[in-house]
Design an enzyme around this catalytic site. Structure first.
Site, PDB file in Angstrom:
ATOM      1  N   LYS A 106      34.908  76.481  84.571  1.00 12.72           N
ATOM      2  CA  LYS A 106      35.816  77.236  84.152  1.00 12.72           C
ATOM      3  C   LYS A 106      37.012  76.609  83.544  1.00 12.72           C
ATOM      4  CE  LYS A 106      36.234  82.033  84.401  1.00 12.72           C
ATOM      5  NZ  LYS A 106      35.278  82.961  84.461  1.00 12.72           N
ATOM      6  N   GLY A 218      39.997 101.273  86.767  1.00  9.44           N
ATOM      7  CA  GLY A 218      40.459 100.318  85.685  1.00  9.44           C
ATOM      8  C   GLY A 218      39.784 100.950  84.356  1.00  9.44           C
ATOM      9  N   GLY A 220      39.734  99.258  81.201  1.00 10.73           N
ATOM     10  CA  GLY A 220      39.905  98.249  79.996  1.00 10.73           C
ATOM     11  C   GLY A 220      38.426  98.273  79.579  1.00 10.73           C
ATOM     12  N   ASN A 221      38.190  96.987  79.214  1.00 12.75           N
ATOM     13  CA  ASN A 221      36.846  96.677  78.736  1.00 12.75           C
ATOM     14  C   ASN A 221      35.546  97.036  79.500  1.00 12.75           C
ATOM     15  OD1 ASN A 221      35.496  95.389  76.398  1.00 12.75           O
ATOM     16  ND2 ASN A 221      37.018  93.648  76.541  1.00 12.75           N
ATOM     17  N   ALA A 222      35.579  96.661  80.702  1.00 12.84           N
ATOM     18  CA  ALA A 222      34.567  96.792  81.540  1.00 12.84           C
ATOM     19  C   ALA A 222      34.546  98.208  81.988  1.00 12.84           C
ATOM     20  CB  ALA A 222      34.635  95.937  82.649  1.00 12.84           C
ATOM     21  N   GLY A 223      35.534  98.998  82.389  1.00 11.83           N
ATOM     22  CA  GLY A 223      35.829 100.196  83.076  1.00 11.83           C
ATOM     23  C   GLY A 223      35.199 101.159  82.058  1.00 11.83           C
TER      24      GLY A 223
HETATM   25  P1  NAD Z   1      40.933  94.530  80.962  1.00  6.81           P
HETATM   26  O1  NAD Z   1      42.236  93.923  81.003  1.00  6.81           O
HETATM   27  O2  NAD Z   1      40.474  95.048  79.675  1.00  6.81           O
HETATM   28  O3  NAD Z   1      41.142  95.925  81.881  1.00  6.81           O
HETATM   29  C1  NAD Z   1      41.645  95.819  83.105  1.00  6.81           C
HETATM   30  C2  NAD Z   1      41.960  97.244  83.663  1.00  6.81           C
HETATM   31  O4  NAD Z   1      42.432  97.482  84.854  1.00  6.81           O
HETATM   32  C3  NAD Z   1      43.248  98.176  82.459  1.00  6.81           C
HETATM   33  O5  NAD Z   1      42.913  99.404  82.286  1.00  6.81           O
HETATM   34  C4  NAD Z   1      44.102  98.098  83.388  1.00  6.81           C
HETATM   35  O6  NAD Z   1      45.314  99.084  83.002  1.00  6.81           O
HETATM   36  C5  NAD Z   1      43.721  98.340  84.632  1.00  6.81           C
HETATM   37  N1  NAD Z   1      44.342  97.910  86.071  1.00  6.81           N
HETATM   38  C6  NAD Z   1      45.312  96.938  86.307  1.00  6.81           C
HETATM   39  N2  NAD Z   1      45.730  96.973  87.476  1.00  6.81           N
HETATM   40  C7  NAD Z   1      45.237  98.178  87.901  1.00  6.81           C
HETATM   41  C8  NAD Z   1      45.409  98.769  89.323  1.00  6.81           C
HETATM   42  N3  NAD Z   1      46.177  98.238  90.267  1.00  6.81           N
HETATM   43  N4  NAD Z   1      44.798 100.005  89.606  1.00  6.81           N
HETATM   44  C9  NAD Z   1      43.852 100.510  88.533  1.00  6.81           C
HETATM   45  N5  NAD Z   1      43.976  99.891  87.450  1.00  6.81           N
HETATM   46  C10 NAD Z   1      44.476  98.640  87.015  1.00  6.81           C
HETATM   47  O7  NAD Z   1      39.987  93.710  81.702  1.00  6.81           O
HETATM   48  P2  NAD Z   1      38.236  93.691  81.562  1.00  6.81           P
HETATM   49  O8  NAD Z   1      37.683  92.910  80.800  1.00  6.81           O
HETATM   50  O9  NAD Z   1      37.895  95.197  81.687  1.00  6.81           O
HETATM   51  O10 NAD Z   1      38.063  92.892  83.181  1.00  6.81           O
HETATM   52  C11 NAD Z   1      38.200  93.797  84.368  1.00  6.81           C
HETATM   53  C12 NAD Z   1      37.528  93.043  85.605  1.00  6.81           C
HETATM   54  O11 NAD Z   1      36.124  92.975  85.211  1.00  6.81           O
HETATM   55  C13 NAD Z   1      38.131  91.800  85.861  1.00  6.81           C
HETATM   56  O12 NAD Z   1      38.033  91.474  87.157  1.00  6.81           O
HETATM   57  C14 NAD Z   1      37.201  90.879  85.083  1.00  6.81           C
HETATM   58  O13 NAD Z   1      36.959  89.601  85.420  1.00  6.81           O
HETATM   59  C15 NAD Z   1      35.763  91.502  85.136  1.00  6.81           C
HETATM   60  N6  NAD Z   1      34.928  91.299  84.280  1.00  6.81           N
HETATM   61  C16 NAD Z   1      34.893  91.477  83.040  1.00  6.81           C
HETATM   62  C17 NAD Z   1      33.861  91.378  82.156  1.00  6.81           C
HETATM   63  C18 NAD Z   1      34.058  91.810  80.717  1.00  6.81           C
HETATM   64  O14 NAD Z   1      33.166  91.397  79.919  1.00  6.81           O
HETATM   65  N7  NAD Z   1      34.926  92.148  80.195  1.00  6.81           N
HETATM   66  C19 NAD Z   1      33.144  90.431  82.417  1.00  6.81           C
HETATM   67  C20 NAD Z   1      32.901  89.675  83.748  1.00  6.81           C
HETATM   68  C21 NAD Z   1      33.853  90.353  84.614  1.00  6.81           C
END
Ligand code: NAD
Length: 421
Positions: A106, A218, A220-223
């Site tokens: 990392k 959540g 964001g991207n993943a959600g």
């Molecule tokens: P992101 O920043 O796009 O989205 C995060 C979301 O979480 C946002 O909607 C934010 O408003 C919300 N959030 C933050 N704090 C919160 C809380 N207390 N309660 C409810 N919602 C809350 O990030 P992402 O890329 O979607 O990543 C989310 C998680 O998934 C992280 O832990 C990341 O490490 C993991 N992940 C993502 C990917 C990917 O490809 N995007 C890959 C592996 C792991």
């Protein structure tokens, strides 16, 4: 006693617990408790106003017994070496569990990318690669995007590395744009992989996903991808969703397109007009079949684990369930699918990107999804198989412990064959 929340201490505690359960060799355990190499770099960067600013960064190669290091690069003002070390350890277990030929690594740079323009971001990204030099490479350590880094940044980095070695080297980095050696299916690979795990997990407890109720923390991207794919592939209903501003709940099911439109218009999921507003805490405790934490770490802790009501917890985020909470969920009979299995789709498709770059032959999106399904389903079965193996000997272990044992055992065996202990 308060819970341990230092990520590297948590990573070590998790390894220690697995090592004890599986009776891991003491030397192998000692090697695996610490990273193989921590590189600290000091990067002078020419800024738009003509000044030069100095940034600090890291690259941690945790273990490369099973193959070159693999792991993202984060740009964050609060980046610190303990977080990077923990994440590199988790990458080691993730690539091992997926049984893809990589170790774990990392990287991170302490910076606030929101205050940097493209000129400065490009200079910083190229500077970071020059500082790392031959410490990365397609056969050494292969970075990827992570928090606040993206395909454009990967493109600059790949270009800088290619300049450095004197030939085109797309396999040095993954998560690149399609035009320069990226892979189809990379964007939604994490959520897609998670949904294949959900499908398999539901089968083991005879849960009919078509009639299931799902909560997602959540958006964001993943959600977002998880919401769209979960409803499209499983036919289940998402009845609760949140972002950092709060959540919404509608027992009749939330409409994805209307939610997306409301989020775009108002900047928050609570802009959705139907249903009722709930707090972030309440959202996690709703009555449903599946809870998908897809936001940030340490969301299900010893303080609230007892109030989780779903049958399955699908950890799409990294580290959303603390070790203490993991024990509580297990005792309650909740099937908690660990993060390094659930969200391994991203690194599996990164692996596909590397294979395609090295082979110079590119696959269709359909090929990518099919191969992802094969690999992640195999990992799921490895975890359940390990649980059964222990159960046959009268010992009940959680899916997380089983996943750790599968992953750690593979790395330990690779180290043994290489003669490291
Ligand atoms: P992101 O920043 O796009 O989205 C995060 C979301 O979480 C946002 O909607 C934010 O408003 C919300 N959030 C933050 N704090 C919160 C809380 N207390 N309660 C409810 N919602 C809350 O990030 P992402 O890329 O979607 O990543 C989310 C998680 O998934 C992280 O832990 C990341 O490490 C993991 N992940 C993502 C990917 C990917 O490809 N995007 C890959 C592996 C792991």
């Amino acid at each position: 006693m308060s819970e341990e929340l230092n990520p590297f201490k948590i990573a070590q505690e998790e390894l220690d617990a697995a090592a004890e359960t599986m009776g891991l060799d003491k030397t192998a355990h000692a090697i695996l408790r610490e990273p193989k190499r921590i590189l600290t770099v000091n990067i002078p960067v020419k800024m738009q106003d003509g000044t030069t600013k100095v940034f600090n960064g890291f690259r941690v190669l945790y273990n490369d017994a099973r193959g070159p290091g693999k792991g993202g690069i984060r740009y964050h003002p609060l980046e610190n070496v303990d977080t990077v070390k923990a994440l590199s350890a988790w990458m080691t277990w993730k690539t091992s569990l997926a049984n893809i030929p990589f170790g774990g690594a990392k990287g991170g740079v302490i910076c606030d990318p929101k205050t940097l323009n493209d000129f400065e971001l490009e200079n910083l990204s190229r500077g970071y690669i020059r500082a790392l030099g031959r410490a990365i490479g397609p056969k050494v350590d292969i970075p990827a995007p992570d928090v606040y880094t993206n395909p454009q940044i990967m493109a600059w980095m790949m270009d800088e590395y290619s300049e450095l070695v004197g030939y085109d080297e797309p396999g040095v980095i993954t998560g690149k744009p399609l035009e320069i050696g990226g892979s189809e299916g990379r964007f939604d690979s994490t959520a897609m992989g998670g949904m294949y795990v959900l499908r398999e997990a539901a089968k083991t407890i005879n849960l009919d996903l078509k009639n299931s109720k799902i909560i997602i923390q959540g958006f964001g991207n993943a959600g977002m991808f998880a919401f769209e794919i979960a409803t499209r592939l499983s036919g289940g209903k998402v009845i609760g969703v949140s972002d950092s501003e709060g959540g919404i709940y509608d027992p009749d099911g939330i409409d994805y397109n209307k939610l997306l439109e409301a989020k775009k218009r108002t900047g928050k999921v609570q802009g959705y007009e139907k249903g009722q507003k709930v707090t972030n805490e309440q959202l996690l405790e709703l009555d449903a079949d599946v809870l998908i934490p897809a936001a940030i770490e340490n969301q299900i802790t010893a303080a609230n684990a007892d109030r989780i009501k779903t049958k399955i917890v699908l950890e799409l985020a990294n580290g959303p369930v603390t070790p203490d909470a993991d024990k509580i969920l297990f005792e309650k009979g909740i099937l908690d699918m660990p993060d390094f299995l659930v969200n391994s789709g991203g690194v599996i498709v990164s692996y596909f990107e590397w294979v395609q770059d090295i082979g110079g032959y590119y696959w269709t999106q359909e090929d990518v999804y099919k191969r992802l399904d094969t690999i992640i389903t195999r990992s799921f079965n490895d975890v359940i198989g390990m649980q059964k193996q222990y159960a046959a000997n009268g010992k009940k272990i959680s899916p997380r412990t089983a996943a750790y044992i599968v992953a750690v055992d593979r790395v330990a065996r690779a180290m043994k064959f290489r003669g490291w202990y």
